[in-house]
Design an enzyme around this catalytic site. Structure first.
Site, short mmCIF file in Angstrom:
data_model
loop_
_atom_site.label_atom_id
_atom_site.label_comp_id
_atom_site.label_asym_id
_atom_site.label_seq_id
_atom_site.Cartn_x
_atom_site.Cartn_y
_atom_site.Cartn_z
N GLU A 258 71.75 33.04 34.57
CA GLU A 258 70.36 33.36 34.23
C GLU A 258 69.44 32.17 34.49
OE1 GLU A 258 70.05 35.92 30.43
OE2 GLU A 258 72.03 35.03 30.39
N SER B 248 75.94 33.77 20.95
CA SER B 248 74.66 34.05 20.32
C SER B 248 74.65 33.45 18.92
CB SER B 248 74.48 35.57 20.25
OG SER B 248 73.67 35.92 19.15
N HIS C 240 70.22 50.79 46.74
CA HIS C 240 69.30 51.22 45.66
C HIS C 240 69.98 51.12 44.29
CE1 HIS C 240 66.87 53.14 48.90
NE2 HIS C 240 68.06 53.44 49.38
N LYS D 82 78.78 38.24 21.25
CA LYS D 82 78.13 37.99 22.54
C LYS D 82 78.79 36.90 23.37
CE LYS D 82 74.77 39.51 24.03
NZ LYS D 82 73.38 39.22 23.71
#
Ligand code: ARG
Length: 456
Positions: free
Chosen positions: A290, A277, A156, A283
């Site tokens: 992704e 970024s 979980h 970043k």
């Protein structure tokens, strides 16, 4: 360009209809398989005395020339051709004259395309298997380098029990090994040649289908000519297997993304597999992972497209089946690209054992071990479980941990607690004790690694 089938018609195909009907701009991808199939067909036709030996030789050397010229780029596809089959045949006739017109004897584009797709899928499925093997190799590198790195195992997405990082990685290897098995299984079932099924009903010529099957590396021939030209089950099977490969890659991606977040910091991806970024200078984004997660949807979509194409078409060949190709190609190319980017991304990531271990020290992930301690001293598991629950409650309320609670505090809950409890809940000990087959102990992981190595 005059259509090969123009004889029956009194006027040309409308320009837009012609474009709509054409598949050369995507099925050109199968030129190698198409030519390979034609070479086998011409060989067989001569062996069966359907065409002469010398015609067959002229045809074969013409086909080989076309193949070489397409491979080297000296011959470009004619996008006015209807499809790859028409293109190769027209080019052949252009090069060798009327002899070229004998190639299509005892064959139809229906069995030709069924053959080409099988050959293409067979080649590509084997490619996918070798890419999965490379990924298994990358997983093994990390598993062996971080065999004893302890991190929290989650259920979980809540800290559950301590595990070894290598154990977690080996779980993914097991999925990919099953993927190899599924692809190999589909390959076995599909490895029968449809060539010679012709349009749908077979042929009046005395062909030798076993011979072309043998020349093309098949285990035999398809036994029903109607099925031979209509069957695309193997595409569905392989695209399902590829979808599951993507499911596994996507779950793995999700974890890599989480692990490389500031919140976790369990791993750091190599600079060569991350991006920055345009506005936030700090970043470092896990774009590759992704994208793999995102591309999973495309591969599922390709499978659904394939199934939907097939569901309503009567036997035998219908032009709907031309729509299979873009879905097939996209599925194959996407899964291959994802696998080949994923393997080096995993192999080059750095693993922050310290961060993992620190996370494992929080969240009471040794509570089960504390309950097991009481069980070993004679308590029934349910009572021990309840007692430990109360101890955790006290720790949460008083901002303590199982390690910092004193023995006398423990004894207030149960007299059975002794000094040795601290050894019992030590994280390294918790992991090492999980000696059950498949568990997280080093011995078990060594067995798993040996098994994975057989596939890598
Ligand atoms: N381009 C077609 C396809 O991909 C080849 C088969 C065409 N057969 C026919 N009878 N029109 O399906």
């Amino acid at each position: 360009m005059d259509k090969m089938w123009a004889g029956r018609f009194s006027k040309a195909l409308d320009k837009e209809a012609d474009d709509f009907n054409s598949s050369i701009h995507f099925d050109c991808k199968m030129y190698r398989q198409d030519i390979e199939g034609s070479i086998a067909h011409a060989t067989m036709l001569a062996e069966c005395n359907i065409i002469s030996k010398s015609d067959s030789e002229i045809i074969i050397s013409g086909l080989k020339g076309i193949l070489a010229d397409l491979d080297s780029g000296t011959l470009a596809f004619d996008f006015d051709a209807e499809d790859i089959h028409m293109f190769v045949e027209a080019e052949l006739t252009k090069r060798i004259g009327d002899v070229g017109k004998r190639l299509h004897t005892a064959r139809s584009r229906n069995d030709q395309v069924a053959l080409d797709i099988r050959l293409y899928m067979r080649d590509e499925a084997n490619e996918v298997i070798s890419l999965i093997k490379k990924l298994l190799g990358a997983i093994l590198v990390q598993a062996e380098a971080n065999k004893e790195a302890i991190l929290p195992g989650y259920t979980h997405l809540q800290r559950a029990q301590p595990i070894m990082f290598s154990h977690h990685l080996c779980a993914y290897a097991m999925m990919f090994i099953r993927d190899i098995g599924r692809i190999e299984d589909a390959l076995k079932r599909m490895n029968f040649s449809p060539l010679g099924s012709c349009a749908l009903a077979g042929t009046t010529y005395e062909t030798n289908r076993e011979r072309t099957a043998e020349l093309l590396g098949f285990d035999g021939i398809t036994l029903n000519s109607i099925d031979g030209v209509s069957d695309r089950d193997f595409c569905v099977e392989l695209m399902s297997a590829f979808s599951l490969v993507m499911t596994h890659l996507s779950r793995f991606s999700e974890e890599v993304i989480l692990w490389s977040s500031w919140e976790f910091k369990f791993v750091e991806l190599d600079d060569s597999y991350t991006t920055g970024s345009s506005i936030m200078p700090q970043k470092k984004n896990p774009d590759m992972a992704e994208l793999v997660r995102g591309k999973t949807g495309r591969v599922y979509g390709d499978l659904v497209a394939m199934l939907t194409i097939l569901k309503g078409i009567p036997l035998a060949y219908n032009k709907d089946m031309q729509e299979d190709k873009e879905a097939i190609f996209d599925s194959v190319e996407t899964v291959k690209k994802c696998l080949s980017i994923f393997a080096p991304m995993i192999e080059t990531m750095s693993v922050r054992k310290d961060k993992m271990y620190a996370a494992a020290g929080e969240g009471f992930i040794n509570a089960t071990d504390l309950a097991d301690y009481l069980v070993k001293k004679g308590q029934p598991f349910r009572s021990a479980y309840k007692t430990v629950g109360q101890i955790v409650g006290k720790c949460v309320a008083e901002k303590k941990t199982l390690e910092t609670l004193t023995l006398s505090e423990y004894k207030e809950f149960d007299e059975l607690f002794e000094e040795d409890l601290y050894q019992e809940i030590d994280l390294k000990n918790c992991v090492e004790k999980r000696i059950s087959a498949g568990g997280t102990s080093v011995a078990s992981i060594n067995t798993q690694i040996e098994y994975i190595k057989k596939f890598a």
